[in-house]
Every structure is written in structure tokens, then in C-alpha cells.
Scaffold this motif. Structure first.
Motif, PDB file in Angstrom:
ATOM      1  N   SER A 198     -19.694  20.501 -38.673  1.00 47.35           N
ATOM      2  CA  SER A 198     -19.655  20.013 -40.058  1.00 47.35           C
ATOM      3  C   SER A 198     -20.667  18.902 -40.315  1.00 47.35           C
ATOM      4  O   SER A 198     -20.890  18.533 -41.461  1.00 47.35           O
ATOM      5  N   LEU A 199     -21.271  18.374 -39.270  1.00 45.62           N
ATOM      6  CA  LEU A 199     -22.237  17.284 -39.433  1.00 45.62           C
ATOM      7  C   LEU A 199     -23.595  17.845 -39.844  1.00 45.62           C
ATOM      8  O   LEU A 199     -24.132  18.734 -39.182  1.00 45.62           O
ATOM      9  N   THR A 200     -24.147  17.318 -40.903  1.00 46.73           N
ATOM     10  CA  THR A 200     -25.474  17.744 -41.331  1.00 46.73           C
ATOM     11  C   THR A 200     -26.542  16.972 -40.558  1.00 46.73           C
ATOM     12  O   THR A 200     -26.265  15.907 -39.997  1.00 46.73           O
ATOM     13  N   ASP A 201     -27.738  17.492 -40.542  1.00 42.68           N
ATOM     14  CA  ASP A 201     -28.835  16.844 -39.820  1.00 42.68           C
ATOM     15  C   ASP A 201     -29.107  15.428 -40.331  1.00 42.68           C
ATOM     16  O   ASP A 201     -29.453  14.542 -39.559  1.00 42.68           O
ATOM     17  N   SER A 206     -30.033  11.754 -32.778  1.00 42.64           N
ATOM     18  CA  SER A 206     -29.931  12.026 -31.340  1.00 42.64           C
ATOM     19  C   SER A 206     -30.815  11.084 -30.544  1.00 42.64           C
ATOM     20  O   SER A 206     -31.865  10.642 -31.023  1.00 42.64           O
ATOM     21  N   GLU A 207     -30.376  10.818 -29.315  1.00 48.39           N
ATOM     22  CA  GLU A 207     -31.162  10.021 -28.362  1.00 48.39           C
ATOM     23  C   GLU A 207     -31.644   8.706 -28.977  1.00 48.39           C
ATOM     24  O   GLU A 207     -32.820   8.384 -28.952  1.00 48.39           O
ATOM     25  N   MET A 208     -30.708   7.955 -29.501  1.00 50.37           N
ATOM     26  CA  MET A 208     -31.053   6.676 -30.127  1.00 50.37           C
ATOM     27  C   MET A 208     -31.115   5.585 -29.067  1.00 50.37           C
ATOM     28  O   MET A 208     -30.148   5.355 -28.343  1.00 50.37           O
ATOM     29  N   GLU A 209     -32.252   4.940 -28.989  1.00 49.65           N
ATOM     30  CA  GLU A 209     -32.459   3.899 -27.989  1.00 49.65           C
ATOM     31  C   GLU A 209     -31.754   2.613 -28.399  1.00 49.65           C
ATOM     32  O   GLU A 209     -31.686   2.280 -29.577  1.00 49.65           O
ATOM     33  N   PHE A 210     -31.208   1.917 -27.395  1.00 48.05           N
ATOM     34  CA  PHE A 210     -30.651   0.598 -27.660  1.00 48.05           C
ATOM     35  C   PHE A 210     -31.186  -0.376 -26.628  1.00 48.05           C
ATOM     36  O   PHE A 210     -31.526  -0.004 -25.515  1.00 48.05           O
ATOM     37  N   ARG A 211     -31.254  -1.625 -27.038  1.00 48.63           N
ATOM     38  CA  ARG A 211     -31.667  -2.721 -26.158  1.00 48.63           C
ATOM     39  C   ARG A 211     -30.764  -3.903 -26.462  1.00 48.63           C
ATOM     40  O   ARG A 211     -30.615  -4.293 -27.603  1.00 48.63           O
ATOM     41  N   LEU A 212     -30.195  -4.437 -25.425  1.00 48.33           N
ATOM     42  CA  LEU A 212     -29.276  -5.551 -25.581  1.00 48.33           C
ATOM     43  C   LEU A 212     -29.791  -6.695 -24.731  1.00 48.33           C
ATOM     44  O   LEU A 212     -29.821  -6.604 -23.502  1.00 48.33           O
ATOM     45  N   ASP A 213     -30.231  -7.741 -25.383  1.00 46.70           N
ATOM     46  CA  ASP A 213     -30.801  -8.895 -24.709  1.00 46.70           C
ATOM     47  C   ASP A 213     -29.701  -9.929 -24.492  1.00 46.70           C
ATOM     48  O   ASP A 213     -29.142 -10.460 -25.446  1.00 46.70           O
ATOM     49  N   VAL A 214     -29.372 -10.194 -23.245  1.00 46.20           N
ATOM     50  CA  VAL A 214     -28.320 -11.148 -22.905  1.00 46.20           C
ATOM     51  C   VAL A 214     -28.976 -12.381 -22.301  1.00 46.20           C
ATOM     52  O   VAL A 214     -29.624 -12.303 -21.263  1.00 46.20           O
ATOM     53  N   ILE A 253     -25.519   9.457 -32.455  1.00 49.49           N
ATOM     54  CA  ILE A 253     -24.823   8.596 -33.411  1.00 49.49           C
ATOM     55  C   ILE A 253     -24.724   9.403 -34.696  1.00 49.49           C
ATOM     56  O   ILE A 253     -25.699  10.020 -35.129  1.00 49.49           O
ATOM     57  N   PHE A 254     -23.540   9.417 -35.278  1.00 49.16           N
ATOM     58  CA  PHE A 254     -23.383  10.141 -36.537  1.00 49.16           C
ATOM     59  C   PHE A 254     -22.536   9.323 -37.491  1.00 49.16           C
ATOM     60  O   PHE A 254     -21.801   8.422 -37.091  1.00 49.16           O
ATOM     61  N   VAL A 255     -22.665   9.632 -38.759  1.00 49.96           N
ATOM     62  CA  VAL A 255     -21.919   8.936 -39.806  1.00 49.96           C
ATOM     63  C   VAL A 255     -21.148   9.974 -40.617  1.00 49.96           C
ATOM     64  O   VAL A 255     -21.639  11.069 -40.871  1.00 49.96           O
ATOM     65  N   ARG A 256     -19.918   9.598 -40.980  1.00 47.52           N
ATOM     66  CA  ARG A 256     -19.067  10.447 -41.805  1.00 47.52           C
ATOM     67  C   ARG A 256     -18.491   9.599 -42.933  1.00 47.52           C
ATOM     68  O   ARG A 256     -18.200   8.420 -42.736  1.00 47.52           O
ATOM     69  N   GLN A 257     -18.328  10.212 -44.070  1.00 50.15           N
ATOM     70  CA  GLN A 257     -17.734   9.542 -45.223  1.00 50.15           C
ATOM     71  C   GLN A 257     -16.221   9.587 -45.104  1.00 50.15           C
ATOM     72  O   GLN A 257     -15.645  10.661 -44.920  1.00 50.15           O
ATOM     73  N   GLY A 258     -15.577   8.429 -45.200  1.00 45.12           N
ATOM     74  CA  GLY A 258     -14.123   8.381 -45.168  1.00 45.12           C
ATOM     75  C   GLY A 258     -13.536   8.616 -46.545  1.00 45.12           C
ATOM     76  O   GLY A 258     -14.220   8.442 -47.561  1.00 45.12           O
ATOM     77  N   GLU A 259     -12.276   9.004 -46.577  1.00 42.89           N
ATOM     78  CA  GLU A 259     -11.598   9.194 -47.863  1.00 42.89           C
ATOM     79  C   GLU A 259     -11.518   7.893 -48.650  1.00 42.89           C
ATOM     80  O   GLU A 259     -11.352   7.903 -49.865  1.00 42.89           O
ATOM     81  N   ASP A 260     -11.639   6.759 -47.944  1.00 43.04           N
ATOM     82  CA  ASP A 260     -11.611   5.448 -48.596  1.00 43.04           C
ATOM     83  C   ASP A 260     -12.967   5.048 -49.170  1.00 43.04           C
ATOM     84  O   ASP A 260     -13.120   3.964 -49.718  1.00 43.04           O
ATOM     85  N   GLY A 261     -13.984   5.925 -49.034  1.00 41.18           N
ATOM     86  CA  GLY A 261     -15.311   5.654 -49.562  1.00 41.18           C
ATOM     87  C   GLY A 261     -16.239   4.959 -48.582  1.00 41.18           C
ATOM     88  O   GLY A 261     -17.433   4.849 -48.848  1.00 41.18           O
ATOM     89  N   ASN A 262     -15.724   4.483 -47.466  1.00 40.17           N
ATOM     90  CA  ASN A 262     -16.561   3.817 -46.462  1.00 40.17           C
ATOM     91  C   ASN A 262     -17.266   4.844 -45.587  1.00 40.17           C
ATOM     92  O   ASN A 262     -16.758   5.942 -45.371  1.00 40.17           O
ATOM     93  N   GLU A 263     -18.429   4.444 -45.084  1.00 38.74           N
ATOM     94  CA  GLU A 263     -19.134   5.253 -44.098  1.00 38.74           C
ATOM     95  C   GLU A 263     -18.720   4.784 -42.711  1.00 38.74           C
ATOM     96  O   GLU A 263     -18.744   3.581 -42.431  1.00 38.74           O
ATOM     97  N   TYR A 264     -18.334   5.730 -41.848  1.00 35.18           N
ATOM     98  CA  TYR A 264     -17.905   5.415 -40.491  1.00 35.18           C
ATOM     99  C   TYR A 264     -18.906   5.986 -39.495  1.00 35.18           C
ATOM    100  O   TYR A 264     -19.176   7.188 -39.498  1.00 35.18           O
ATOM    101  N   TYR A 265     -19.443   5.094 -38.676  1.00 37.14           N
ATOM    102  CA  TYR A 265     -20.450   5.457 -37.679  1.00 37.14           C
ATOM    103  C   TYR A 265     -19.783   5.626 -36.321  1.00 37.14           C
ATOM    104  O   TYR A 265     -18.990   4.793 -35.904  1.00 37.14           O
ATOM    105  N   SER A 266     -20.150   6.712 -35.659  1.00 35.84           N
ATOM    106  CA  SER A 266     -19.546   7.041 -34.372  1.00 35.84           C
ATOM    107  C   SER A 266     -20.621   7.305 -33.328  1.00 35.84           C
ATOM    108  O   SER A 266     -21.742   7.680 -33.652  1.00 35.84           O
TER     109      SER A 266
END
Length: 182
Positions: free
Chosen positions: A33-36, A41-49, A66-79
């Protein structure tokens, strides 16, 4: 080829529990159900400690999806979704406690780093919100998808996690830092 196609089919048609902040909504969705436009995909992260007491550390890697879905409450939820091809003994793919044990044993640090980094990344899009509010309004959980165990219209092979609040996630992150100091 048939086996590989079957893995993809079943994985795309599996039921993932929907997470909003610190809770599962009771609903589910399929990856198909996720659209492009709503996935990366393959999102790089860097965490400087930086910690004067013990060391400077730079963690980096790639998040599978990483994907985003619209919640019924109108918020975007990133997973976050991490693909796993592990062969698990005793067919624990359909046994959530068995999958949870596997993730805890093998991927517990990754679960925390990916989730914590996602909240920090979201701060750039929601600068007016604090981390706790970003967590509640925009965190969609982290998923480990064991593709060998996925079956259409089931949650077999799917491990999903969230935290009770951002403070609990941050505490887990800080515990990892403490372990690194030892």
C-alpha cells in the motif's frame, strides 16, 4: 526464482501493525500500500556523539527503509523498516515472543540507534516541536521484517516496536552510551 518471487509476494502482502507514537492502533497495513513518494530506501544516517569524559564517537550506517503514512488523526507517522533474511529455528516466525527474543539478542542496539536517529532527523521538519511531541505525533515505530517467515494476510515474520515515550527511548540510547564507556 519461484521461491524468491514467493518471498516478495508474501512480504508485500503481510499485515504490519500500525503504530502511532507509543501505541499500536489495532489496525494493520501492507507494504504494497506504500507509494514510491512516501518511502525512502537505503537512507544514510550519521550520529555524532561528543563526550569530553570518554571519547568522540561517530556512528553511521544505512536504514533499509523509511516510510511515512497518514494517520486518521491527520498526523504523518514516520517508520523504519529493516529487512532480515535470517533462518530461524523451530519456525518462530509466527511467534511474536520468539521474534522479540531474536531482535533483542541480535539487533537491540540497532533498534535504539535507528529510532533515536529518526526522531533527531524529524526535528528538522518540525523545529517548533520538542522530541517528546515529535515522538507522539510523528513516530510510527520500527519494524523488523523476517522475509522467510512472512505470509500473505498474516503478521508472521513481522516484529514491530515502539516505546512508552520519547524519554524511555532516550534512556535506552543513553544506556548504550554508558556501555560504550566501559
Amino acid at each position: 526464482l519461484d521461491y524468491t518471487v514467493g518471498l516478495f509476494w508474501h512480504t508485500l502482502n503481510s499485515n504490519l501493525p500500525e503504530i502511532h507514537g507509543n501505541k499500536s492502533t489495532g489496525n494493520s497495513f501492507c507494504l504494497k500500500s506504500l507509494t514510491d513518494k512516501c518511502k525512502k530506501s537505503e537512507m544514510e544516517f550519521r550520529l555524532d556523539v561528543r563526550d569530553e569524559k570518554w571519547m568522540n564517537c561517530f556512528w553511521k550506517g544505512f536504514v533499509d527503509l523509511i516510510f511515512v503514512r497518514q494517520g486518521e488523526d491527520g498526523n504523518e507517522y514516520y517508520s523504519i523498516l529493516d529487512w532480515k533474511s535470517d533462518v530461524l529455528e523451530n519456525d518462530v516466525y509466527g511467534n511474536f515472543p520468539g521474534l522479540a527474543d531474536k531482535v533483542k539478542r541480535n539487533y537491540s542496539i540497532q533498534v535504539v540507534l535507528y529510532s533515536y536517529t529518526l526522531i533527531l532527523w524529524l526535528k528538522q521538519f518540525y523545529p517548533e516541536l520538542g522530541e517528546e511531541e515529535i515522538f507522539e505525533k510523528h513516530f510510527g515505530g520500527i519494524y523488523y521484517v523476517f522475509v522467510r517467515g512472512c505470509y500473505e494476510n498474516t503478521s508472521n515474520g513481522i516484529y514491530a516496536q515502539t516505546w512508552s515515550c520519547f524519554s524511555a527511548l532516550k534512556e535506552s540510547y543513553e544506556n548504550i552510551l554508558k556501555l560504550m564507556r566501559m
